[in-house]
Motif scaffolding. Structure first.
Motif, PDB file in Angstrom:
ATOM      1  N   LEU A  81     -19.349 -29.673 -37.931  1.00 18.05           N
ATOM      2  CA  LEU A  81     -18.521 -30.538 -38.773  1.00 18.05           C
ATOM      3  C   LEU A  81     -17.080 -30.045 -38.900  1.00 18.05           C
ATOM      4  O   LEU A  81     -16.245 -30.730 -39.478  1.00 18.05           O
ATOM      5  N   ARG A  82     -16.800 -28.880 -38.345  1.00 16.13           N
ATOM      6  CA  ARG A  82     -15.513 -28.228 -38.582  1.00 16.13           C
ATOM      7  C   ARG A  82     -14.325 -29.139 -38.309  1.00 16.13           C
ATOM      8  O   ARG A  82     -13.376 -29.208 -39.093  1.00 16.13           O
ATOM      9  N   ASN A  83     -14.331 -29.848 -37.193  1.00 21.03           N
ATOM     10  CA  ASN A  83     -13.208 -30.719 -36.830  1.00 21.03           C
ATOM     11  C   ASN A  83     -13.613 -32.190 -36.767  1.00 21.03           C
ATOM     12  O   ASN A  83     -12.931 -32.992 -36.138  1.00 21.03           O
ATOM     13  N   ALA A  84     -14.713 -32.525 -37.424  1.00 19.99           N
ATOM     14  CA  ALA A  84     -15.229 -33.892 -37.358  1.00 19.99           C
ATOM     15  C   ALA A  84     -14.574 -34.781 -38.413  1.00 19.99           C
ATOM     16  O   ALA A  84     -14.328 -34.358 -39.546  1.00 19.99           O
ATOM     17  N   GLY A  85     -14.285 -36.018 -38.025  1.00 19.45           N
ATOM     18  CA  GLY A  85     -13.828 -37.014 -38.978  1.00 19.45           C
ATOM     19  C   GLY A  85     -15.014 -37.611 -39.718  1.00 19.45           C
ATOM     20  O   GLY A  85     -16.164 -37.260 -39.446  1.00 19.45           O
ATOM     21  N   PRO A  86     -14.771 -38.528 -40.661  1.00 19.06           N
ATOM     22  CA  PRO A  86     -15.857 -39.101 -41.463  1.00 19.06           C
ATOM     23  C   PRO A  86     -16.954 -39.759 -40.628  1.00 19.06           C
ATOM     24  O   PRO A  86     -18.145 -39.592 -40.923  1.00 19.06           O
ATOM     25  N   VAL A  87     -16.579 -40.507 -39.590  1.00 22.18           N
ATOM     26  CA  VAL A  87     -17.584 -41.178 -38.765  1.00 22.18           C
ATOM     27  C   VAL A  87     -18.412 -40.152 -38.001  1.00 22.18           C
ATOM     28  O   VAL A  87     -19.645 -40.206 -37.985  1.00 22.18           O
ATOM     29  N   GLU A  88     -17.742 -39.186 -37.355  1.00 23.21           N
ATOM     30  CA  GLU A  88     -18.460 -38.162 -36.608  1.00 23.21           C
ATOM     31  C   GLU A  88     -19.346 -37.330 -37.525  1.00 23.21           C
ATOM     32  O   GLU A  88     -20.469 -36.956 -37.161  1.00 23.21           O
ATOM     33  N   ALA A  89     -18.865 -37.057 -38.752  1.00 19.02           N
ATOM     34  CA  ALA A  89     -19.656 -36.262 -39.696  1.00 19.02           C
ATOM     35  C   ALA A  89     -20.948 -36.980 -40.072  1.00 19.02           C
ATOM     36  O   ALA A  89     -22.020 -36.361 -40.132  1.00 19.02           O
ATOM     37  N   ALA A  90     -20.864 -38.278 -40.321  1.00 18.93           N
ATOM     38  CA  ALA A  90     -22.061 -39.046 -40.676  1.00 18.93           C
ATOM     39  C   ALA A  90     -23.069 -39.027 -39.534  1.00 18.93           C
ATOM     40  O   ALA A  90     -24.281 -38.884 -39.755  1.00 18.93           O
ATOM     41  N   VAL A  91     -22.578 -39.172 -38.303  1.00 15.52           N
ATOM     42  CA  VAL A  91     -23.469 -39.155 -37.140  1.00 15.52           C
ATOM     43  C   VAL A  91     -24.105 -37.779 -36.981  1.00 15.52           C
ATOM     44  O   VAL A  91     -25.315 -37.662 -36.728  1.00 15.52           O
ATOM     45  N   LEU A  92     -23.319 -36.703 -37.140  1.00 19.05           N
ATOM     46  CA  LEU A  92     -23.841 -35.349 -36.988  1.00 19.05           C
ATOM     47  C   LEU A  92     -24.915 -35.040 -38.023  1.00 19.05           C
ATOM     48  O   LEU A  92     -25.937 -34.406 -37.715  1.00 19.05           O
TER      49      LEU A  92
END
Length: 225
Positions: free
Chosen positions: A45-56
């Motif tokens: 999650l270090r460099n993830a945006g909101p969309v990428e964070a939800a998917v991760l």
């Protein structure tokens, strides 16, 4: 006539790489501890945006389920939160039933609710809070995940502490603040109060030895993302 879709070769290659990476990760098996899972997820999650964070979050949760972890949920909110996070969940009638189902392969997500079921953990050192949902910094936890697996600090945590002190929340928080502990009241019922203390606090932390309450103690901690 129906037109066939034109596949984008670059996207198709990315999809194949994603499927291969996911299969390899599942085959490698799950992390053995809750804190290890949290550290691995936080790294992603270090460099993830909101969309990428939800998917991760969803991918990591479903990998846990694919790796053999099973979940039961008590309460309507827990059923929704567990299904969203792990995809597979067995609903149970109440918190007591959920706690009875916890074993090395089963964790229980339980609504905070109106009954002080969390107070039972004071007498169950084999069980502990390892996650609290929602687990983002802006949200207030509404359900606790109970497990018998070991866990430790992740670098950004909440610790859950129970007390039977009759003092007001203001006085309890002031007392803990004098000990260097920042506490937020979560809920209270049946003469017990539940607080979230900022950071990771061990059950044997000396700062809590003379804290308010004849019956009190740490019941676990949970990472914040």
């Amino acid at each position: 006539m129906l037109d066939e879709p034109e596949l984008d070769a670059e996207r198709l290659a990315l999809d194949r790489s994603l499927a291969e990476a996911l299969a390899a990760r599942i085959a490698a098996g799950p992390h053995a501890r809750a804190d290890a899972r949290a550290l691995a997820l936080r790294e992603g999650l270090r460099n993830a945006g909101p969309v990428e964070a939800a998917v991760l979050h969803a991918v990591h949760g479903r990998m846990e389920a694919a790796g053999g972890r099973r979940f039961v949920a008590s309460g309507p909110l827990s059923a929704v939160l567990a299904a969203d996070r792990w995809g597979q969940v067995t609903p149970v009638a109440d918190a007591e039933t959920a706690l009875g189902r916890v074993d090395p392969s089963v964790s229980a997500l339980i609504d905070l609710g109106e009954r002080p079921w969390w107070g039972r953990l004071l007498a169950r050192p084999d069980l502990r809070v390892v996650e609290a949902l929602p687990d983002d910094r802006a949200g207030t936890p509404r359900a606790l995940l109970i497990s018998c697996e070991p866990s430790g600090p992740t670098g950004d945590d909440r610790t859950f502490w129970v007390t039977d002190s009759p003092l007001s929340d203001v006085r309890i928080r002031a007392d803990l603040a004098e000990r260097g502990l920042a506490a937020t009241p979560m809920t209270q019922a049946g003469g017990l109060k539940l607080y979230a203390i900022a950071g990771y606090v061990q059950p044997e932390d000396g700062r809590l030895h003379q804290a308010p309450g004849a019956l009190s103690g740490v019941i676990g901690s949970a990472p914040i993302y």
